[in-house]
Design a protein around this motif. Structure first.
Motif, mmCIF file in Angstrom:
data_model
loop_
_atom_site.group_PDB
_atom_site.id
_atom_site.type_symbol
_atom_site.label_atom_id
_atom_site.label_comp_id
_atom_site.label_asym_id
_atom_site.label_seq_id
_atom_site.Cartn_x
_atom_site.Cartn_y
_atom_site.Cartn_z
ATOM 1 N N MET A 1 0.844 -1.171 0.000
ATOM 2 C CA MET A 1 0.000 0.000 0.000
ATOM 3 C C MET A 1 0.896 1.243 0.000
ATOM 4 S SD MET A 1 -3.011 1.378 2.565
ATOM 5 C CE MET A 1 -2.739 0.114 3.696
ATOM 6 N N ILE A 2 0.498 2.225 -0.772
ATOM 7 C CA ILE A 2 1.202 3.500 -0.847
ATOM 8 C C ILE A 2 0.227 4.569 -0.378
ATOM 9 C CG2 ILE A 2 2.348 5.150 -2.362
ATOM 10 C CD1 ILE A 2 2.810 2.753 -4.310
ATOM 11 N N GLU A 3 0.623 5.365 0.618
ATOM 12 C CA GLU A 3 -0.226 6.434 1.130
ATOM 13 C C GLU A 3 0.474 7.769 0.947
ATOM 14 O OE1 GLU A 3 -1.134 5.363 5.172
ATOM 15 O OE2 GLU A 3 -3.000 4.429 4.513
ATOM 16 N N LEU A 4 -0.204 8.692 0.292
ATOM 17 C CA LEU A 4 0.338 10.015 0.030
ATOM 18 C C LEU A 4 -0.613 11.067 0.569
ATOM 19 C CD1 LEU A 4 1.219 9.412 -3.722
ATOM 20 C CD2 LEU A 4 2.795 9.278 -1.800
ATOM 21 N N GLU A 5 -0.085 12.245 0.876
ATOM 22 C CA GLU A 5 -0.957 13.339 1.288
ATOM 23 C C GLU A 5 -0.394 14.669 0.802
ATOM 24 O OE1 GLU A 5 0.358 14.625 5.769
ATOM 25 O OE2 GLU A 5 -1.255 13.199 5.557
ATOM 26 N N GLU A 10 -2.621 27.322 3.911
ATOM 27 C CA GLU A 10 -2.993 28.635 3.381
ATOM 28 C C GLU A 10 -4.095 28.541 2.326
ATOM 29 O OE1 GLU A 10 0.411 27.050 0.923
ATOM 30 O OE2 GLU A 10 0.018 27.223 3.062
ATOM 31 N N LYS A 11 -4.243 27.367 1.703
ATOM 32 C CA LYS A 11 -5.300 27.140 0.718
ATOM 33 C C LYS A 11 -6.430 26.270 1.278
ATOM 34 C CE LYS A 11 -2.462 27.494 -3.411
ATOM 35 N NZ LYS A 11 -2.051 26.817 -4.648
ATOM 36 N N ASN A 12 -6.368 25.973 2.588
ATOM 37 C CA ASN A 12 -7.343 25.103 3.244
ATOM 38 C C ASN A 12 -7.408 23.744 2.548
ATOM 39 O OD1 ASN A 12 -9.205 24.397 5.180
ATOM 40 N ND2 ASN A 12 -10.952 25.155 4.014
ATOM 41 N N MET A 13 -6.233 23.213 2.190
ATOM 42 C CA MET A 13 -6.150 21.944 1.474
ATOM 43 C C MET A 13 -5.521 20.876 2.372
ATOM 44 S SD MET A 13 -3.998 20.952 -1.945
ATOM 45 C CE MET A 13 -4.643 22.291 -2.881
ATOM 46 N N ALA A 14 -6.210 19.766 2.517
ATOM 47 C CA ALA A 14 -5.705 18.612 3.263
ATOM 48 C C ALA A 14 -6.261 17.371 2.582
ATOM 49 C CB ALA A 14 -6.142 18.685 4.716
ATOM 50 N N ARG A 15 -5.491 16.803 1.661
ATOM 51 C CA ARG A 15 -5.960 15.669 0.852
ATOM 52 C C ARG A 15 -5.077 14.450 1.039
ATOM 53 N NH1 ARG A 15 -6.716 19.077 -4.708
ATOM 54 N NH2 ARG A 15 -8.356 20.429 -3.936
ATOM 55 N N TYR A 16 -5.660 13.297 0.771
ATOM 56 C CA TYR A 16 -4.888 12.046 0.806
ATOM 57 C C TYR A 16 -5.139 11.270 -0.481
ATOM 58 C CZ TYR A 16 -9.152 9.422 1.796
ATOM 59 O OH TYR A 16 -10.396 8.859 1.711
ATOM 60 N N TYR A 17 -4.237 10.357 -0.755
ATOM 61 C CA TYR A 17 -4.350 9.481 -1.917
ATOM 62 C C TYR A 17 -3.758 8.140 -1.508
ATOM 63 C CZ TYR A 17 -5.168 8.947 -6.903
ATOM 64 O OH TYR A 17 -5.698 8.587 -8.117
#
Length: 75
Positions: A1-5, A10-17
């Motif tokens: 499994m590969i987990e990225l974020e 400042e852009k209100n960005m919090a993402r995962y993949y």
């Protein structure tokens, strides 16, 4: 499994993949991609593949694409 974020406060960005290899109920290998906002369930898409090598190639392709867009390893 590969987990990225990818986090940019400042852009209100919090993402995962998340990229993983799994097997369905019929024994078919799948390359699964799951993405969304951190803390949420997100979306997912599975691609059927013929072999484990093909599955890893598919996941590495998506990993490369996401790293170019600023995603890094999840701590």
């Amino acid at each position: 499994m590969i987990e990225l974020e990818r986090c940019q406060p400042e852009k209100n960005m919090a993402r995962y993949y998340r990229l993983e290899i799994e097997c369905d109920l019929f024994g078919q290998l799948l390359a699964r991609r799951t993405w969304g906002r951190i803390g949420r369930s997100g979306q997912s898409r599975s691609t059927p593949v013929a072999s484990l090598e093909e599955a890893w190639a598919e996941l590495r392709l998506w990993e490369t694409r996401k790293r170019r867009r600023g995603y890094c390893d999840r701590p």
